[in-house]
Structure formats: structure tokens, C-alpha cells
Design an enzyme around this catalytic site. Structure first.
Site, PDB file in Angstrom:
ATOM      1  N   HIS A   1      21.435  25.793   8.525  1.00 35.31           N
ATOM      2  CA  HIS A   1      20.389  25.216   7.669  1.00 35.31           C
ATOM      3  C   HIS A   1      20.947  24.873   6.283  1.00 35.31           C
ATOM      4  CE1 HIS A   1      17.648  26.147  10.826  1.00 35.31           C
ATOM      5  NE2 HIS A   1      17.944  27.431  10.777  1.00 35.31           N
TER       6      HIS A   1
ATOM      7  N   HIS B   1      14.227  27.799   7.125  1.00 37.20           N
ATOM      8  CA  HIS B   1      15.066  26.643   7.434  1.00 37.20           C
ATOM      9  C   HIS B   1      15.344  25.741   6.238  1.00 37.20           C
ATOM     10  CE1 HIS B   1      14.279  26.567  12.096  1.00 37.20           C
ATOM     11  NE2 HIS B   1      14.579  27.778  11.635  1.00 37.20           N
TER      12      HIS B   1
ATOM     13  N   ASP C   1      -3.747  20.889 -10.741  1.00 38.19           N
ATOM     14  CA  ASP C   1      -4.653  19.954 -11.415  1.00 38.19           C
ATOM     15  C   ASP C   1      -6.083  20.487 -11.322  1.00 38.19           C
ATOM     16  OD1 ASP C   1      -5.565  19.302  -8.890  1.00 38.19           O
ATOM     17  OD2 ASP C   1      -5.001  17.196  -8.975  1.00 38.19           O
ATOM     18  N   HIS C   2      -7.026  19.649 -11.739  1.00 41.63           N
ATOM     19  CA  HIS C   2      -8.427  20.097 -11.804  1.00 41.63           C
ATOM     20  C   HIS C   2      -9.007  20.465 -10.444  1.00 41.63           C
ATOM     21  CE1 HIS C   2      -8.187  15.772 -11.165  1.00 41.63           C
ATOM     22  NE2 HIS C   2      -9.284  15.893 -10.441  1.00 41.63           N
TER      23      HIS C   2
ATOM     24  N   CYS D   1      -2.789  21.108  -5.781  1.00 43.85           N
ATOM     25  CA  CYS D   1      -3.746  20.056  -6.146  1.00 43.85           C
ATOM     26  C   CYS D   1      -4.776  19.973  -5.034  1.00 43.85           C
ATOM     27  CB  CYS D   1      -3.039  18.729  -6.427  1.00 43.85           C
ATOM     28  SG  CYS D   1      -2.156  17.998  -5.034  1.00 43.85           S
ATOM     29  N   GLY D   2      -5.457  18.838  -4.892  1.00 45.42           N
ATOM     30  CA  GLY D   2      -6.500  18.745  -3.878  1.00 45.42           C
ATOM     31  C   GLY D   2      -5.941  18.848  -2.467  1.00 45.42           C
ATOM     32  N   THR D   3      -5.012  17.972  -2.160  1.00 46.24           N
ATOM     33  CA  THR D   3      -4.369  17.992  -0.833  1.00 46.24           C
ATOM     34  C   THR D   3      -2.989  18.622  -0.846  1.00 46.24           C
ATOM     35  OG1 THR D   3      -3.360  15.845  -1.250  1.00 46.24           O
ATOM     36  CG2 THR D   3      -5.528  15.856  -0.141  1.00 46.24           C
ATOM     37  N   GLY D   4      -2.343  18.634  -1.995  1.00 42.78           N
ATOM     38  CA  GLY D   4      -0.947  19.049  -2.094  1.00 42.78           C
ATOM     39  C   GLY D   4       0.016  17.880  -1.941  1.00 42.78           C
TER      40      GLY D   4
ATOM     41  N   ARG E   1      22.741  21.613   6.422  1.00 40.85           N
ATOM     42  CA  ARG E   1      21.795  20.482   6.405  1.00 40.85           C
ATOM     43  C   ARG E   1      21.273  20.225   4.995  1.00 40.85           C
ATOM     44  NH1 ARG E   1      19.242  22.851  11.995  1.00 40.85           N
ATOM     45  NH2 ARG E   1      20.883  22.021  13.314  1.00 40.85           N
TER      46      ARG E   1
HETATM   47  C1  RB5 Z   1      -7.367  14.569  -7.531  1.00 43.91           C
HETATM   48  O1  RB5 Z   1      -8.577  13.938  -7.326  1.00 43.91           O
HETATM   49  C2  RB5 Z   1      -6.489  14.450  -6.296  1.00 43.91           C
HETATM   50  O2  RB5 Z   1      -6.079  13.147  -6.109  1.00 43.91           O
HETATM   51  C3  RB5 Z   1      -5.295  15.389  -6.395  1.00 43.91           C
HETATM   52  O3  RB5 Z   1      -5.735  16.683  -6.570  1.00 43.91           O
HETATM   53  C4  RB5 Z   1      -4.360  15.441  -5.203  1.00 43.91           C
HETATM   54  O4  RB5 Z   1      -5.049  15.662  -4.024  1.00 43.91           O
HETATM   55  C5  RB5 Z   1      -3.397  14.341  -5.107  1.00 43.91           C
HETATM   56  O5  RB5 Z   1      -2.548  14.279  -4.203  1.00 43.91           O
END
Ligand code: RB5
Length: 150
Positions: free
Chosen positions: A139, A104, A13-14, A71-74, A142
Site C-alpha cells: 500500500h 490501505h 461548514d454551517h 460539511c453537508g455531504t463531505g 501505491r
Molecule cells: C452547503 O450547502 C453544502 O454545499 C456543503 O456543506 C457541502 O455539502 C458541499 O460539498
């Protein structure tokens, strides 16, 4: 260790366009892999599920053996991708998780958080994830249990 040479599908994403370009450059220029890039291609705000769905569907249906989502956090990408059958998306923001996700969990989608890790660590995670083989054995037994759900 032998590197996987199958084509790979990537999306972001952005929040992670810059990191996607770095990852893609490694995949194409250094690893010599064919890469299908589903976007996004600019910093304009988009909805991460739209990209997770494209990559996860392609891996789920076997069109691509492996995928990468950023993405930002994944977190959001992982949640969306793991709704698809046969997808094992692993959020790896450290090297140990990246290696173990292959050994695993036979992870077939690597997810990273572009706002959590730096570019150098991301490349190291990518390399480890591409080069680490699945150990099979107990593994696999599982993982077979996943198919009892979907
Ligand atoms: C975008 O602002 C953010 O929410 C996205 O990149 C991501 O971190 C979502 O999980």
C-alpha cells in the site's frame, strides 16, 4: 490497537456545526486529544473551501499529522482538501471505508457528511479511523506513486 495521540485539526461548514461539536467532544473528553478547531462556529452560511483549505494546508505542511473535515455531504471538503500535496483526504460515511482508508490509504484527513450520516455512526467512524493503523507494504508503494503527480 493503539490510539493515535497526536494533536488533530478540525473544521466544518454551517451544515455540520452540530456534528463537529459532537466529534470534538469525543476527541477531547474521551480520547484525550488536543484539538485545533478552525470553525465554523455558527449556522450562518459560509464557504466550505475556506475551512478545507485551513485544515488541508496544516496537514500538507506537517503542522498537524491528522485532520477532520465535515460539511453537508463531505464531497466539497474532500475535493478541496485533496488539492494539497501529501494530503490523503478520505470521505467516509460508513465504517468499512473508514477502516480501509487507514489500512490501505493511510488517510490523514477524515471527511464526513453531516447531512448524510447520524451522530452515532459518525462517532463510530471516527473511532475506527483513529484506531486503525496503516498496513504499509504494497500500500505504501501505491501511495508513493501519488508523489509522481504532486
Ligand atoms: C452547503 O450547502 C453544502 O454545499 C456543503 O456543506 C457541502 O455539502 C458541499 O460539498
Amino acid at each position: 490497537m493503539k490510539q493515535n495521540t497526536a494533536p488533530i485539526i478540525i473544521g466544518c461548514d454551517h451544515a455540520a456545526v452540530g456534528l463537529k461539536d459532537i466529534i470534538k467532544a469525543y476527541l477531547v473528553d474521551t480520547a484525550g486529544l488536543d484539538v485545533k478547531d478552525v470553525g465554523t462556529f455558527s449556522a450562518d452560511s459560509v464557504d466550505y473551501p475556506d475551512y478545507a483549505i485551513q485544515v488541508a494546508r496544516a496537514v500538507s505542511e506537517g503542522t498537524y499529522e491528522r485532520g477532520i473535515l465535515i460539511c453537508g455531504t463531505g464531497i466539497g471538503m474532500s475535493m478541496a482538501a485533496n488539492r494539497f500535496p501529501h494530503v490523503r483526504a478520505a470521505l467516509c460515511n460508513d465504517l468499512f471505508s473508514a477502516k480501509l482508508s487507514r489500512q490501505h490509504n493511510n488517510a490523514n484527513i477524515l471527511v464526513m457528511g453531516g447531512r448524510v450520516i447520524g451522530d452515532v455512526l459518525a462517532n463510530e467512524i471516527l473511532k475506527a479511523w483513529l484506531e486503525t493503523p496503516f498496513e504499509g507494504g504494497r500500500h505504501q508503494l501505491r501511495l508513493d506513486k501519488f508523489d509522481q503527480v504532486c
